[in-house]
Design a protein around this motif. Structure first.
Motif, PDB file in Angstrom:
ATOM      1  N   MET A 154       9.229 -10.283   3.966  1.00  0.00           N
ATOM      2  CA  MET A 154       9.538 -10.642   2.592  1.00  0.00           C
ATOM      3  C   MET A 154       9.454 -10.207   1.143  1.00  0.00           C
ATOM      4  O   MET A 154       8.741  -9.257   1.273  1.00  0.00           O
ATOM      5  CB  MET A 154       8.446 -12.537   2.150  1.00  0.00           C
ATOM      6  N   SER A 155      10.050 -10.463   0.470  1.00  0.00           N
ATOM      7  CA  SER A 155      10.001  -9.740  -0.886  1.00  0.00           C
ATOM      8  C   SER A 155      10.057 -10.121  -2.305  1.00  0.00           C
ATOM      9  O   SER A 155       8.540  -9.690  -3.263  1.00  0.00           O
ATOM     10  CB  SER A 155      12.449  -9.501  -2.055  1.00  0.00           C
ATOM     11  N   LEU A 156       9.223 -11.770  -2.732  1.00  0.00           N
ATOM     12  CA  LEU A 156       8.503 -12.506  -3.235  1.00  0.00           C
ATOM     13  C   LEU A 156       8.506 -11.395  -4.747  1.00  0.00           C
ATOM     14  O   LEU A 156       8.014 -11.259  -5.364  1.00  0.00           O
ATOM     15  CB  LEU A 156       6.944 -12.070  -2.598  1.00  0.00           C
ATOM     16  N   PRO A 157      10.065 -12.130  -5.388  1.00  0.00           N
ATOM     17  CA  PRO A 157       9.888 -11.232  -6.859  1.00  0.00           C
ATOM     18  C   PRO A 157       9.027 -12.215  -7.536  1.00  0.00           C
ATOM     19  O   PRO A 157       8.802 -11.451  -8.870  1.00  0.00           O
ATOM     20  CB  PRO A 157      11.764 -11.442  -6.816  1.00  0.00           C
ATOM     21  N   LEU A 158       8.790 -13.495  -7.109  1.00  0.00           N
ATOM     22  CA  LEU A 158       7.946 -14.660  -8.222  1.00  0.00           C
ATOM     23  C   LEU A 158       6.686 -13.612  -8.213  1.00  0.00           C
ATOM     24  O   LEU A 158       6.369 -14.231  -9.363  1.00  0.00           O
ATOM     25  CB  LEU A 158       8.036 -16.067  -7.621  1.00  0.00           C
ATOM     26  N   TYR A 159       6.176 -13.672  -7.159  1.00  0.00           N
ATOM     27  CA  TYR A 159       4.972 -13.353  -7.549  1.00  0.00           C
ATOM     28  C   TYR A 159       4.844 -11.713  -7.855  1.00  0.00           C
ATOM     29  O   TYR A 159       3.698 -10.587  -8.172  1.00  0.00           O
ATOM     30  CB  TYR A 159       4.108 -12.780  -6.178  1.00  0.00           C
ATOM     31  N   MET A 160       5.755 -10.794  -8.111  1.00  0.00           N
ATOM     32  CA  MET A 160       5.681  -9.189  -8.434  1.00  0.00           C
ATOM     33  C   MET A 160       5.416  -8.374 -10.038  1.00  0.00           C
ATOM     34  O   MET A 160       6.034  -9.511 -10.934  1.00  0.00           O
ATOM     35  CB  MET A 160       6.892  -8.352  -8.281  1.00  0.00           C
TER      36      MET A 160
ATOM     37  N   THR B 106       9.787   1.447 -12.517  1.00  0.00           N
ATOM     38  CA  THR B 106      10.355   0.746 -12.137  1.00  0.00           C
ATOM     39  C   THR B 106      10.298   0.309 -10.464  1.00  0.00           C
ATOM     40  O   THR B 106      11.517   1.336 -10.023  1.00  0.00           O
ATOM     41  CB  THR B 106      11.493   0.143 -12.339  1.00  0.00           C
ATOM     42  N   PRO B 107       9.883   0.678  -9.236  1.00  0.00           N
ATOM     43  CA  PRO B 107       9.812   0.327  -8.083  1.00  0.00           C
ATOM     44  C   PRO B 107      11.278  -0.109  -7.492  1.00  0.00           C
ATOM     45  O   PRO B 107      11.825  -1.474  -8.219  1.00  0.00           O
ATOM     46  CB  PRO B 107       8.424  -0.186  -7.442  1.00  0.00           C
ATOM     47  N   LYS B 108      12.235   0.529  -6.238  1.00  0.00           N
ATOM     48  CA  LYS B 108      12.508  -0.885  -5.994  1.00  0.00           C
ATOM     49  C   LYS B 108      12.838  -2.019  -5.391  1.00  0.00           C
ATOM     50  O   LYS B 108      11.618  -1.569  -4.418  1.00  0.00           O
ATOM     51  CB  LYS B 108      14.086  -0.166  -5.583  1.00  0.00           C
ATOM     52  N   ALA B 109      13.171  -2.834  -5.130  1.00  0.00           N
ATOM     53  CA  ALA B 109      13.101  -3.974  -4.780  1.00  0.00           C
ATOM     54  C   ALA B 109      12.926  -3.735  -3.275  1.00  0.00           C
ATOM     55  O   ALA B 109      14.206  -3.228  -3.271  1.00  0.00           O
ATOM     56  CB  ALA B 109      14.081  -5.050  -5.672  1.00  0.00           C
ATOM     57  N   GLY B 110      12.556  -4.136  -2.669  1.00  0.00           N
ATOM     58  CA  GLY B 110      12.159  -4.821  -1.172  1.00  0.00           C
ATOM     59  C   GLY B 110      11.391  -5.412  -0.538  1.00  0.00           C
ATOM     60  O   GLY B 110      11.037  -6.021  -0.833  1.00  0.00           O
ATOM     61  N   PHE B 111      11.377  -5.295   0.989  1.00  0.00           N
ATOM     62  CA  PHE B 111      11.248  -6.567   1.714  1.00  0.00           C
ATOM     63  C   PHE B 111       9.649  -5.781   1.895  1.00  0.00           C
ATOM     64  O   PHE B 111       9.456  -4.758   2.827  1.00  0.00           O
ATOM     65  CB  PHE B 111      12.132  -7.018   2.742  1.00  0.00           C
TER      66      PHE B 111
ATOM     67  N   TYR C 205       2.137  -3.505  -0.286  1.00  0.00           N
ATOM     68  CA  TYR C 205       0.677  -2.275   0.718  1.00  0.00           C
ATOM     69  C   TYR C 205       1.785  -1.413   0.547  1.00  0.00           C
ATOM     70  O   TYR C 205       2.754  -1.617   1.312  1.00  0.00           O
ATOM     71  CB  TYR C 205       0.888  -3.059   2.021  1.00  0.00           C
ATOM     72  N   THR C 206       1.398  -0.116   0.106  1.00  0.00           N
ATOM     73  CA  THR C 206       2.149   0.533  -0.168  1.00  0.00           C
ATOM     74  C   THR C 206       2.162   1.918   0.719  1.00  0.00           C
ATOM     75  O   THR C 206       1.666   2.880   0.805  1.00  0.00           O
ATOM     76  CB  THR C 206       1.524   1.197  -1.666  1.00  0.00           C
ATOM     77  N   GLY C 207       0.501   1.332   1.545  1.00  0.00           N
ATOM     78  CA  GLY C 207       0.173   2.846   2.863  1.00  0.00           C
ATOM     79  C   GLY C 207      -1.717   3.101   2.646  1.00  0.00           C
ATOM     80  O   GLY C 207      -1.475   3.443   3.718  1.00  0.00           O
ATOM     81  N   LYS C 208      -1.606   2.507   2.142  1.00  0.00           N
ATOM     82  CA  LYS C 208      -3.367   3.640   1.385  1.00  0.00           C
ATOM     83  C   LYS C 208      -3.566   1.655   0.544  1.00  0.00           C
ATOM     84  O   LYS C 208      -3.084   1.245   0.288  1.00  0.00           O
ATOM     85  CB  LYS C 208      -3.543   3.925   0.881  1.00  0.00           C
ATOM     86  N   ASP C 209      -5.538   2.115   0.778  1.00  0.00           N
ATOM     87  CA  ASP C 209      -5.811   0.822   0.330  1.00  0.00           C
ATOM     88  C   ASP C 209      -5.832   1.010  -0.846  1.00  0.00           C
ATOM     89  O   ASP C 209      -6.346   2.600  -2.049  1.00  0.00           O
ATOM     90  CB  ASP C 209      -7.650   0.627   0.752  1.00  0.00           C
TER      91      ASP C 209
END
Length: 514
Positions: A275-281, A350-355, A315-319
């Motif tokens: 999910m992308s969940l833009p409401l919470y980003m 600004t990060p690219k929108a993603g799922f 999650y970006t790949g690391k804690d």
């Protein structure tokens, strides 16, 4: 008008109708309400117009109890105050935050949520926020992609936040204050002592000093302490020439009930489908609104929870790194880094929108009022001879139990909606463990220490933020908070300050000169 107090003749007497001690968010907001009115307002700022290491050193202090940030860099000592490294998070307090809650000792304000409504709206203008709307349907009408997670609305709800640009008071309102004919800003005026009239019922004058070796006194009809929660308490406690325990401290309330928001990485949301969940980003200095997951008042009551929220980030790949471990004790360098970041083109940050199938879960929760969490005076003195502050940050079992229960309830809703599962961090799993991990930090949100209560044996200021036992001394800012709520304090502390300004204007107009 502006004067550099280092250039005044030594022992100058400064006089006005109202004296505001501190030119941060509260002090500047208060002063702006008086522009163009037939009163002379004195605004005192301990530092100058830029952050300086020797000014920050005056805020250095010690801390015990739960690990905390370096005191000299968690507050900024120059015109504009801590808005210089503020991220702009704004939301309003909930009705439950003002209520007496049987499961939260020392809760209950002498005002209710509706009292602040007209002041919240005015504070929006000062903080350059959007419309005074915190209902999710309004924002969904502007952007239909902001869809909430499919949870039971009677258990969880979506707490809306708005984001100030953020407003840097140091630059945004400098000219406004300096060019106001009836507002006189004095920089390099560190308030070191309040002195009382012979009847001990009112403030006579404020002693101010600077590192150039100059000392002055300020006399006014009314005084407003707007120095921040630690420094408000420090000044009152240090003013002990006639009041042995400090001014306004007849019942040992000044400095007590220091509160912070506990902010900590707490778990992960693992989804079945991305999910992308833009409401919470959220992205710093770009996002204008977002939501965090919150808990209904009836749920808080049923489970005896403190008010708190859960926010999500991909999650970006690391804690995620614990921010308390990265926080610098060099405030000047810290402000420079914020400035450099803000100057970057938006497209580069600004990060690219993603799922995503994996999200970090972050907790922000109020601290239960605790008289043992407090500010006292240390034996060490600063360069101006004033006792340094000592913070004892004391947490209680209710905070950790509330966080653990929040994630239990959140996990239930994730399971019932069949979208995935929740994994909590190891430090939350043992229900018998009340210890706190080293990753727990705060939001630099200093609250309490001069809490509002009608009973002087339970608070330092009354319903109008007047110091108990004094006729002409008031406190502005988050040190007046009775409880902390689950949201950042800036919007509410300015709203409370605007209410105080209206109150003092009324009494100064109705009463003769003292």
């Amino acid at each position: 008008m502006h004067s550099d107090a280092r250039k005044l003749e030594d022992n100058t007497t400064i006089e006005g109708d109202v004296c505001i001690i501190g030119a941060g968010a509260a002090g500047i907001s208060f002063a702006m309400q008086w522009i163009g009115k037939p009163f002379r307002v004195i605004l005192l700022e301990g530092g100058g117009f830029e952050p300086e290491n020797e000014m920050q050193d005056l805020f250095k202090g010690s801390s015990t109890g739960q690990r905390y940030y370096p005191l000299q860099s968690s507050r900024l000592h120059y015109f504009g105050g801590t808005t210089g490294h503020w991220a702009g998070f704004c939301s309003d307090f909930d009705p439950v935050d003002f209520k007496t809650r049987s499961w939260v000792p020392h809760s209950g304000w002498p005002i209710d949520r509706s009292t602040l409504d007209p002041y919240y709206e005015r504070a929006h203008t000062i903080l350059e926020l959007g419309p005074y709307r915190y209902d999710l349907p309004y924002w969904q009408a502007q952007d239909q992609t902001k869809k909430p997670l499919p949870f039971d609305d009677t258990v969880l709800w979506n707490k809306v936040w708005q984001f100030s640009p953020p407003t840097r008071f140091s630059t945004r309102y400098r000219d406004t204050i300096v060019n106001a004919p009836n507002i006189h800003l004095y920089t390099y005026t560190n308030a070191t002592e309040l002195t009382l009239h012979d009847d001990d019922r009112s403030i006579k004058e404020v002693v101010v000093k600077n590192l150039a070796g100059k000392s002055h006194v300020v006399r006014a009809r009314y005084y407003v302490l707007a120095c921040c929660a630690i420094q408000n308490a420090r000044l009152l406690l240090a003013s002990n020439e006639r009041a042995a325990n400090g001014i306004g401290n007849d019942h040992d309330q000044v400095g007590r009930n220091f509160m912070e928001h506990l902010e900590v990485n707490s778990g992960e949301l693992l989804l079945k489908e991305a999910m992308s969940l833009p409401l919470y980003m959220w992205d710093p200095f770009v996002t204008r609104m977002r939501a965090e997951v919150a808990f209904r008042e009836r749920v808080q009551q049923a489970h005896q929870l403190l008010n708190g929220t859960i926010s999500l980030s991909p999650y970006t790949g690391k804690d995620p790194e614990a921010y308390i471990d990265t926080f610098s004790d060099d405030a000047v360098e810290q402000v420079k880094r914020w400035d450099e970041y803000e100057k970057q083109p938006k497209k580069k940050r600004t990060p690219k929108a993603g799922f995503y199938k994996r999200f970090n879960l972050f907790t922000r929760i109020e601290q239960s009022p605790n008289p043992n969490s407090r500010i006292t005076l240390a034996h060490e003195r600063d360069a101006l001879g004033m006792p340094r502050a000592s913070l004892h940050w004391a947490l209680q079992p209710i905070e950790k139990r509330s966080i653990r229960t929040m994630y239990h309830l959140f996990g239930q809703q994730v399971g019932l909606s069949n979208i995935g599962r929740v994994r909590v961090m190891e430090w939350l799993r043992d229900t018998d463990d009340n210890h706190w991990p080293s990753i727990v930090g705060g939001g630099w949100h200093h609250m309490g220490t001069t809490r509002m209560h009608d009973d002087p044996k339970q608070g330092a200021v009354d319903v109008n933020c007047k110091i108990h036992g004094l006729e002409n001394a008031f406190v502005a800012g988050s040190s007046c908070f009775t409880t902390a709520a689950a949201v950042n304090p800036t919007l509410t502390l300015i709203s409370l300050t605007l209410r105080l300004s209206d109150h003092i204007e009324k009494i100064i107009t109705d009463k003769p000169v003292m």
